[in-house]
Write a protein that holds these residues in place. Sequence first.
Motif, PDB file in Angstrom:
ATOM      1  N   GLU A  48       0.839  -1.209   0.000  1.00  0.00           N
ATOM      2  CA  GLU A  48       0.000   0.000   0.000  1.00  0.00           C
ATOM      3  C   GLU A  48       0.865   1.246   0.000  1.00  0.00           C
ATOM      4  O   GLU A  48       0.579   2.226  -0.708  1.00  0.00           O
TER       5      GLU A  48
ATOM      6  N   ASP B 259       2.445   1.608  -3.488  1.00  0.00           N
ATOM      7  CA  ASP B 259       1.480   2.072  -4.481  1.00  0.00           C
ATOM      8  C   ASP B 259       1.171   3.559  -4.321  1.00  0.00           C
ATOM      9  O   ASP B 259       0.840   4.242  -5.300  1.00  0.00           O
ATOM     10  N   ARG B 260       1.301   4.044  -3.090  1.00  0.00           N
ATOM     11  CA  ARG B 260       0.957   5.447  -2.831  1.00  0.00           C
ATOM     12  C   ARG B 260       2.065   6.396  -3.238  1.00  0.00           C
ATOM     13  O   ARG B 260       1.810   7.437  -3.845  1.00  0.00           O
ATOM     14  N   CYS B 261       3.319   6.052  -2.919  1.00  0.00           N
ATOM     15  CA  CYS B 261       4.383   7.024  -3.204  1.00  0.00           C
ATOM     16  C   CYS B 261       5.694   6.383  -3.636  1.00  0.00           C
ATOM     17  O   CYS B 261       6.752   7.025  -3.566  1.00  0.00           O
TER      18      CYS B 261
ATOM     19  N   CYS C 154       9.337   6.109  -0.446  1.00  0.00           N
ATOM     20  CA  CYS C 154       8.660   6.069   0.856  1.00  0.00           C
ATOM     21  C   CYS C 154       9.073   4.830   1.639  1.00  0.00           C
ATOM     22  O   CYS C 154       9.156   4.862   2.873  1.00  0.00           O
TER      23      CYS C 154
END
Length: 360
Positions: free
Chosen positions: A87, A90-92, A96
Amino acid sequence: MAEMRWFRSVLIAFVLFFLVTEVINSRDFYAILGITRSANTNQVKKAYRRLAKDLHPDKNKDDPDAQDKFQDLGAAYEVLSDPEKRELYDRCGEECLKKDAGFGSGDPFASFFGDFGFFQTGNKEQNREIPRGADIVMDISVTLEELYSGNFVEVVRNKPTIKPAKGTRKCNCRQEMVTRQLGPGRFQMMQQNVCDECPNVKLVNEEKVLEVEIEAGMQDGAMNRFVAEGEPHVDGEPGDLHFKIRTLPHPRFERRGDDLYTNVTISLSDALTGFEMELDHLDKHKVKVNRDKITWPGMRMRKKGEGMPNYDNNNLFGILYITFDVEFPKKDLTEQDTIAIKTILDQTSINNVYNGLRGY
């Protein structure tokens, strides 16, 4: 003031260059595993297992980038098999993950199940010196359907785990040579047991769910290895847990290597005149069987490509052998029926007597 503006411009340029470089160097974990972003965890594991066999450095010694590719594959699996890391990725992206203290701290090859003995890393001589708990071998019963299509089976494991306890204990005990002076000019060398002082520990049973992959085409007796899931050792490393594949008997098919065998009973009428039929295979697809000639009891038909998938290459399949049994009518025939059958068959009586062996 001009120098300050120049310094700020250089600093901004440097930061932009760093950010662009990070974006360029960021790895596409989905592309590395060859899966889509909608792939589930099982698809991630299947893709990883398939590629790990092909990309391992031991099998690609002529490729100078083999080690880097294998490490990229491990990093991709470590992230995409973990819901929280996936997750975040996928976000950054990977940047990250680098800020996350947990990323890269573990060994994805050690935690991934399967019979990849070559995933152990580190100095071999050093590893042999470390005390190690016992390995455990457990049978796992699987169906022929699971061995044909593949599956993931969850197994609950009650594992003794080492936990901190109060006090200290003698640990890392070893034999060392010491020299003791017996008198002027007299010395004696002897072995002495030397131990360190370590924090005390205790064993606590913990329940853990393990996911065992049943790969398509696996043979009976094949092993799936879980690294460090065996018996613990208070002064060393835990052993491994091995799951041994045991195939359950099947009501319709018998497996021999990559080939399947089955028996079909047909009527005497179909045996004499021909027939068409469909067999339900292990994955429910239909196998068409037809014959327009006479079928005698014990006759065997071959269906290429309808056996079991080959473990090393799932695109190859064995042969399905179908042996026919003929069911004869149990009712008595009338005299007219008997005469009609003899007329149609037009056969003379054969009364060869022999001992049943075919070498006569």
